[in-house]
Design an enzyme around this catalytic site. Structure first.
Site, PDB file in Angstrom:
ATOM      1  N   HIS A  37     115.677 -35.510   2.595  1.00 29.05           N
ATOM      2  CA  HIS A  37     114.675 -35.516   1.807  1.00 29.05           C
ATOM      3  C   HIS A  37     113.761 -34.206   1.923  1.00 29.05           C
ATOM      4  O   HIS A  37     113.392 -33.611   1.223  1.00 29.05           O
ATOM      5  CB  HIS A  37     113.695 -36.750   2.066  1.00 29.05           C
ATOM      6  CG  HIS A  37     114.443 -38.152   1.585  1.00 29.05           C
ATOM      7  ND1 HIS A  37     114.869 -38.817   2.684  1.00 29.05           N
ATOM      8  CD2 HIS A  37     114.701 -38.537   0.598  1.00 29.05           C
ATOM      9  CE1 HIS A  37     115.431 -40.140   1.937  1.00 29.05           C
ATOM     10  NE2 HIS A  37     115.395 -39.868   0.655  1.00 29.05           N
ATOM     11  N   GLY A 147     118.984 -34.013  -4.652  1.00 33.34           N
ATOM     12  CA  GLY A 147     119.931 -33.641  -3.739  1.00 33.34           C
ATOM     13  C   GLY A 147     121.173 -33.764  -4.545  1.00 33.34           C
ATOM     14  O   GLY A 147     121.585 -34.632  -5.269  1.00 33.34           O
ATOM     15  N   GLN A 148     122.117 -32.879  -4.096  1.00 30.68           N
ATOM     16  CA  GLN A 148     123.667 -32.683  -4.316  1.00 30.68           C
ATOM     17  C   GLN A 148     124.487 -33.972  -3.943  1.00 30.68           C
ATOM     18  O   GLN A 148     125.290 -34.314  -4.373  1.00 30.68           O
ATOM     19  CB  GLN A 148     124.244 -31.374  -3.884  1.00 30.68           C
ATOM     20  CG  GLN A 148     125.722 -31.081  -4.333  1.00 30.68           C
ATOM     21  CD  GLN A 148     125.805 -31.483  -5.838  1.00 30.68           C
ATOM     22  OE1 GLN A 148     124.923 -30.927  -6.430  1.00 30.68           O
ATOM     23  NE2 GLN A 148     126.992 -31.946  -6.279  1.00 30.68           N
ATOM     24  N   VAL A 176     122.402 -32.521   3.100  1.00 33.33           N
ATOM     25  CA  VAL A 176     122.159 -32.253   4.571  1.00 33.33           C
ATOM     26  C   VAL A 176     123.052 -33.285   5.303  1.00 33.33           C
ATOM     27  O   VAL A 176     122.890 -34.397   4.803  1.00 33.33           O
ATOM     28  CB  VAL A 176     120.627 -32.649   4.622  1.00 33.33           C
ATOM     29  CG1 VAL A 176     120.357 -32.352   6.378  1.00 33.33           C
ATOM     30  CG2 VAL A 176     119.795 -31.340   4.186  1.00 33.33           C
ATOM     31  N   MET A 184     123.411 -37.529   5.381  1.00 31.72           N
ATOM     32  CA  MET A 184     122.181 -38.548   5.569  1.00 31.72           C
ATOM     33  C   MET A 184     121.923 -39.146   4.617  1.00 31.72           C
ATOM     34  O   MET A 184     122.006 -38.685   3.233  1.00 31.72           O
ATOM     35  CB  MET A 184     121.170 -37.401   6.019  1.00 31.72           C
ATOM     36  CG  MET A 184     121.345 -36.698   7.105  1.00 31.72           C
ATOM     37  SD  MET A 184     119.692 -36.162   8.101  1.00 31.72           S
ATOM     38  CE  MET A 184     120.336 -35.310   9.382  1.00 31.72           C
ATOM     39  N   SER A 186     119.137 -42.979   3.844  1.00 29.44           N
ATOM     40  CA  SER A 186     118.521 -43.953   4.272  1.00 29.44           C
ATOM     41  C   SER A 186     119.322 -45.227   4.530  1.00 29.44           C
ATOM     42  O   SER A 186     118.966 -45.970   5.248  1.00 29.44           O
ATOM     43  CB  SER A 186     117.308 -44.244   3.047  1.00 29.44           C
ATOM     44  OG  SER A 186     116.780 -43.227   2.972  1.00 29.44           O
ATOM     45  N   ARG A 187     120.436 -45.607   3.737  1.00 21.92           N
ATOM     46  CA  ARG A 187     121.349 -46.531   4.064  1.00 21.92           C
ATOM     47  C   ARG A 187     122.223 -46.621   5.275  1.00 21.92           C
ATOM     48  O   ARG A 187     122.845 -47.576   5.491  1.00 21.92           O
ATOM     49  CB  ARG A 187     122.336 -46.672   2.808  1.00 21.92           C
ATOM     50  CG  ARG A 187     121.297 -47.117   1.519  1.00 21.92           C
ATOM     51  CD  ARG A 187     122.585 -47.587   0.379  1.00 21.92           C
ATOM     52  NE  ARG A 187     121.701 -48.385  -0.610  1.00 21.92           N
ATOM     53  CZ  ARG A 187     121.222 -47.890  -1.866  1.00 21.92           C
ATOM     54  NH1 ARG A 187     121.470 -46.616  -2.018  1.00 21.92           N
ATOM     55  NH2 ARG A 187     120.615 -48.445  -2.749  1.00 21.92           N
TER      56      ARG A 187
HETATM   57  P1  AMP Z   1     116.681 -41.269  -2.165  1.00 21.52           P
HETATM   58  O1  AMP Z   1     115.457 -41.680  -1.542  1.00 21.52           O
HETATM   59  O2  AMP Z   1     117.674 -41.865  -1.523  1.00 21.52           O
HETATM   60  O3  AMP Z   1     116.647 -42.049  -3.761  1.00 21.52           O
HETATM   61  O4  AMP Z   1     116.830 -39.876  -2.291  1.00 21.52           O
HETATM   62  C1  AMP Z   1     115.805 -38.948  -2.750  1.00 21.52           C
HETATM   63  C2  AMP Z   1     116.402 -37.814  -3.097  1.00 21.52           C
HETATM   64  O5  AMP Z   1     116.648 -37.124  -1.843  1.00 21.52           O
HETATM   65  C3  AMP Z   1     117.290 -37.610  -4.196  1.00 21.52           C
HETATM   66  O6  AMP Z   1     117.249 -36.688  -5.007  1.00 21.52           O
HETATM   67  C4  AMP Z   1     118.621 -37.748  -3.199  1.00 21.52           C
HETATM   68  O7  AMP Z   1     119.887 -36.683  -3.925  1.00 21.52           O
HETATM   69  C5  AMP Z   1     117.989 -36.502  -2.074  1.00 21.52           C
HETATM   70  N1  AMP Z   1     118.762 -36.796  -0.927  1.00 21.52           N
HETATM   71  C6  AMP Z   1     119.213 -38.076  -0.074  1.00 21.52           C
HETATM   72  N2  AMP Z   1     120.030 -37.629   0.718  1.00 21.52           N
HETATM   73  C7  AMP Z   1     120.242 -36.589   0.947  1.00 21.52           C
HETATM   74  C8  AMP Z   1     120.973 -35.628   1.666  1.00 21.52           C
HETATM   75  N3  AMP Z   1     121.782 -35.995   2.617  1.00 21.52           N
HETATM   76  N4  AMP Z   1     120.903 -34.106   1.530  1.00 21.52           N
HETATM   77  C9  AMP Z   1     120.153 -33.842   0.446  1.00 21.52           C
HETATM   78  N5  AMP Z   1     119.597 -34.474  -0.347  1.00 21.52           N
HETATM   79  C10 AMP Z   1     119.760 -35.680  -0.126  1.00 21.52           C
END
Ligand code: AMP
Length: 281
Positions: A37, A147-148, A176, A184, A186-187
């Site tokens: 993030h 994020g990709q 990342v 990485m 959150s899960r």
């Molecule tokens: P989330 O909180 O999981 O919905 O993620 C929020 C944003 O962070 C989304 O655009 C995800 O693709 C991005 N994101 C989550 N994990 C990663 C990661 N390991 N590397 C890059 N971006 C991430």
């Protein structure tokens, strides 16, 4: 750094910035922040004057039997990390602020939402595009950062922006990873010690596939079989899918050519992890 809960407040704050001629970068998240993030914030800071991060665990993108209730939440910790990373304001609304009683409108991108993750998570992307479209309308950013890691989500959002003529730029940032290669997420906190070790097979299999393609292998089925073979070495890994598709359109490909996305989803117990690599040949 401010944390605001209402649409009215965030609109007012953004409007004040726009009046001063400042550009707005939006980083949508569900919180429980990690370096993935924060890399989006870093990218946003490079090209925008004012950074809005949304933190909202969006109920409409979770299926009935999914982890909405137990999804990790820690706004205090998130606020500290976001402030250190250079976020200017966090927008963290309650569910009823985004979906008041009688809410009836959804955004649905057809086709590319029905493959890959869409197959095992019906309705998921409809929830994603709905909340992201609402955030775009509320914050009116110049650019939004994704994020990709969630490759399909990024492709779906780009399609929505293009189809609905939304006036902003979507920027996709690299995955990342932990030092050992695990993407990485959150899960990842759901994983027990053994599952955490087993989960390494995802990135290992993807990197191996990437290597094989770069060394000349063009047979999609062969690459896919090799990935499956590696995943199956972990007894607790339950494969949801392994797919090799066009990286931009997510369309099926016959053989490996151009920019290709190798994506997979694997369950360890009740935890579903996704990962991917892009290879260009
Ligand atoms: P989330 O909180 O999981 O919905 O993620 C929020 C944003 O962070 C989304 O655009 C995800 O693709 C991005 N994101 C989550 N994990 C990663 C990661 N390991 N590397 C890059 N971006 C991430």
């Amino acid at each position: 750094m401010k944390i605001v809960k209402t649409i009215k407040e965030i609109r007012e704050i953004v409007l004040q910035q726009q009046k001063k001629g400042r550009t707005i970068g939006l980083v949508p998240t569900m919180g429980y922040l990690h370096k993935g993030h924060l890399s989006l914030v870093e990218a946003a800071r490079r090209n925008n004057d004012f950074i809005v991060m949304s933190i909202f665990v969006n109920p409409t993108q979770f299926g009935q039997n999914e982890d909405y209730d137990k999804y990790p939440r820690d706004l205090e910790r998130d606020a500290r990390l976001a402030e250190d990373a250079g976020v200017d304001v966090i927008f963290s609304p309650e569910v009823k602020e985004m979906y008041p009683e009688g809410y009836k409108t959804y955004v649905n991108v057809e086709g590319i939402t029905e493959i890959l993750c869409g197959k095992s998570r019906p309705g998921h992307f409809r929830g994603v595009t709905t909340i992201v479209c609402k955030l775009f309308n509320i914050v009116k950013p110049d650019r939004a950062y994704f994020g990709q890691k969630d490759a399909q989500q990024a492709a779906v959002i780009k399609k929505m922006v293009s189809d609905l003529n939304l006036d902003l730029e979507i920027v996709t940032c690299p995955i990342v990873r932990e030092e050992d290669g695990l993407a990485m997420s959150s899960r990842n906190v759901y994983l027990d010690e053994q599952q955490r070790k087993s989960a390494l097979i995802l990135s290992k299999a993807l990197f191996e596939a990437q290597r094989q393609v770069l060394e000349g292998e063009r047979n999609k089925q062969k690459i896919r079989d090799n990935i499956l073979k590696m995943l199956h070495t972990e007894k607790t890994a339950e494969v949801d899918y392994v797919e090799i598709v066009n990286a931009d359109t997510l369309e099926e490909i016959e053989e490996i050519k151009g920019k290709v996305l190798i994506a997979l989803a694997v369950r360890f117990g009740t935890t579903r992890l996704i990962d991917n690599v892009i290879v260009e040949v």
